[in-house]
Design a protein around this motif. Structure first.
Motif, short mmCIF file in Angstrom:
data_model
loop_
_atom_site.label_atom_id
_atom_site.label_comp_id
_atom_site.label_asym_id
_atom_site.label_seq_id
_atom_site.Cartn_x
_atom_site.Cartn_y
_atom_site.Cartn_z
N ARG A 139 4.35 -7.33 -1.99
CA ARG A 139 5.53 -7.73 -2.74
C ARG A 139 5.25 -8.96 -3.60
O ARG A 139 4.22 -9.61 -3.46
CB ARG A 139 6.68 -8.02 -1.77
CG ARG A 139 7.03 -6.87 -0.84
CD ARG A 139 7.56 -5.66 -1.59
NE ARG A 139 7.94 -4.57 -0.68
CZ ARG A 139 8.39 -3.39 -1.08
NH1 ARG A 139 8.49 -3.13 -2.38
NH2 ARG A 139 8.72 -2.46 -0.20
N ALA A 140 6.20 -9.27 -4.49
CA ALA A 140 6.08 -10.44 -5.35
C ALA A 140 5.87 -11.69 -4.50
O ALA A 140 6.54 -11.88 -3.48
CB ALA A 140 7.33 -10.59 -6.21
N GLY A 141 4.93 -12.52 -4.91
CA GLY A 141 4.62 -13.75 -4.19
C GLY A 141 3.43 -13.63 -3.27
O GLY A 141 2.92 -14.64 -2.76
N THR A 142 2.95 -12.41 -3.04
CA THR A 142 1.78 -12.21 -2.19
C THR A 142 0.56 -12.90 -2.80
O THR A 142 0.26 -12.73 -3.98
CB THR A 142 1.48 -10.70 -2.02
OG1 THR A 142 2.60 -10.07 -1.39
CG2 THR A 142 0.23 -10.48 -1.18
N ILE A 143 -0.16 -13.68 -1.99
CA ILE A 143 -1.34 -14.39 -2.47
C ILE A 143 -2.52 -13.41 -2.58
O ILE A 143 -2.76 -12.59 -1.70
CB ILE A 143 -1.72 -15.54 -1.52
CG1 ILE A 143 -0.57 -16.56 -1.45
CG2 ILE A 143 -3.01 -16.22 -1.96
CD1 ILE A 143 -0.23 -17.20 -2.78
N VAL A 144 -3.23 -13.51 -3.71
CA VAL A 144 -4.44 -12.72 -3.93
C VAL A 144 -5.64 -13.62 -3.67
O VAL A 144 -5.67 -14.78 -4.11
CB VAL A 144 -4.51 -12.18 -5.37
CG1 VAL A 144 -5.72 -11.27 -5.55
CG2 VAL A 144 -3.22 -11.43 -5.73
N THR A 145 -6.64 -13.10 -2.92
CA THR A 145 -7.82 -13.90 -2.56
C THR A 145 -9.10 -13.22 -3.02
O THR A 145 -9.13 -12.01 -3.29
CB THR A 145 -7.89 -14.11 -1.05
OG1 THR A 145 -8.04 -12.82 -0.39
CG2 THR A 145 -6.63 -14.79 -0.51
N ASP A 146 -10.18 -14.02 -3.11
CA ASP A 146 -11.49 -13.43 -3.37
C ASP A 146 -12.10 -13.00 -2.05
O ASP A 146 -11.45 -13.07 -0.98
CB ASP A 146 -12.39 -14.41 -4.13
CG ASP A 146 -12.67 -15.69 -3.35
OD1 ASP A 146 -12.42 -15.74 -2.12
OD2 ASP A 146 -13.16 -16.66 -3.96
N LEU A 147 -13.35 -12.54 -2.07
CA LEU A 147 -13.99 -12.03 -0.86
C LEU A 147 -14.32 -13.13 0.14
O LEU A 147 -14.69 -12.84 1.29
CB LEU A 147 -15.25 -11.25 -1.24
CG LEU A 147 -15.01 -10.00 -2.11
CD1 LEU A 147 -16.31 -9.29 -2.40
CD2 LEU A 147 -14.01 -9.05 -1.45
N LYS A 148 -14.19 -14.41 -0.29
CA LYS A 148 -14.41 -15.53 0.61
C LYS A 148 -13.09 -16.14 1.08
O LYS A 148 -13.07 -17.23 1.63
CB LYS A 148 -15.27 -16.59 -0.08
CG LYS A 148 -16.68 -16.10 -0.41
CD LYS A 148 -17.49 -17.20 -1.09
CE LYS A 148 -18.90 -16.71 -1.42
NZ LYS A 148 -19.71 -17.78 -2.09
N ASN A 149 -12.03 -15.41 0.86
CA ASN A 149 -10.69 -15.81 1.29
C ASN A 149 -10.13 -17.02 0.54
O ASN A 149 -9.25 -17.71 1.04
CB ASN A 149 -10.66 -16.08 2.80
CG ASN A 149 -9.28 -15.83 3.40
OD1 ASN A 149 -8.53 -14.95 2.94
ND2 ASN A 149 -8.92 -16.61 4.41
#
Length: 282
Positions: A209-219
């Motif tokens: 949902r809106a607001g979900t944090i997106v991370t790289d492969l190293k978190n």
């Protein structure tokens, strides 16, 4: 389709502009109409008359059968191309019709006098192909089509380049640089923005949902989701949002923090569902 920009290049509103006879017709977002009107009035200059059409209603008739339905009331409507405008009569009512919409499908947006909106709506609903739908249905369709929702995916803190809308700025406008926010926007066109709006496909069935944090492969946090849900057409979760430009290549693997756990996801080109517009020249 275009945008009003502020002096920093941020998007005041996204809107539709059509040329009709000796005038331009602007269809803006209802929640931004007062802001838009005063912004344009302040900046347009003295050689243009600006008229606020208050007593109007807009009906969006969308879907692959729309031209079949409208042909019963106007032969000309059925032959209009995508992104064209006409003054036509429907059941004796003077209307301004554009072959457009915000669903990714063929369809029309019909501007009519506000006091006749209910009558024209009932006329459409009497056709066996037509069913009413609300903003929830429109929202899922515009997300599948990769379209921005003002206040959610774009606002005064995002530029058209960050929003992946650089195509709305024609070469003439880029060359003359005579629009609000041009220094910021042209710099981003030349050197690229630090973040960009992309499509995201979560792996599995959980929607982001809106607001979900997106991370790289190293978190490490690299952005966030602005729109997300479950796609009825794909029977799978879809999302879009802004992430750092270095991670925006299609096929890049990212993570989504959903309900306290990381869910794998893949960056994907927009739209999720191919657009289906009518063009008589095809």
């Amino acid at each position: 389709y275009t945008a009003l920009t502020n002096q920093n290049g941020g998007i005041i509103d996204d809107l539709m502009v059509s040329r009709l006879e000796n005038s331009l017709v602007l269809i803006v977002n209802a929640a931004r109409k007062e802001v838009d009107y005063h912004h344009i009035q302040k900046n347009i200059g003295d050689n243009v008359d600006l008229t606020y059409l208050k007593n109007r209603a807009l009906i969006a008739l969308q879907g692959p059968l729309t031209s079949k339905v409208l042909k019963r009331f106007s032969n000309k409507a059925a032959t209009m191309d995508f992104m064209t405008i006409s003054k036509l009569k429907l059941d004796g009512v003077n209307c301004i019709i554009t072959r457009s919409g915000y669903t990714g499908e063929d369809g029309y947006e019909i501007s009519i006098p506000g006091d006749l909106a209910e009558d024209i709506t009932k006329l459409f609903l009497e056709q066996e192909e037509v069913q009413p739908c609300g903003l929830g249905a429109r929202d899922s369709l515009r997300l599948e089509a990769g379209f921005c929702l003002y206040g959610t995916d774009i606002d005064e803190n995002t530029t058209p380049i960050e929003a992946n809308l650089s195509w709305i700025i024609g070469k003439t406008r880029q060359d003359d640089k005579l629009f609000p926010g041009a220094p910021t926007i042209i710099k981003q066109i030349v050197y690229g923005p630090t973040k960009r709006r992309v499509g995201i496909l979560p792996v599995g069935r959980a929607p982001a949902r809106a607001g979900t944090i997106v991370t790289d492969l190293k978190n490490n946090a690299i952005g966030k989701v602005t729109s997300g849900g479950f796609s009825p057409s794909l029977s799978a979760p879809i999302a879009m949002g802004y992430i750092k430009t270095k991670f925006t290549n299609p096929g890049s693997h990212v993570g989504l923090m959903i309900r306290g756990r990381e869910v794998k996801a893949i960056v994907t080109p927009l739209p999720f569902i191919a657009h289906n517009y009518f063009n008589s020249k095809k």
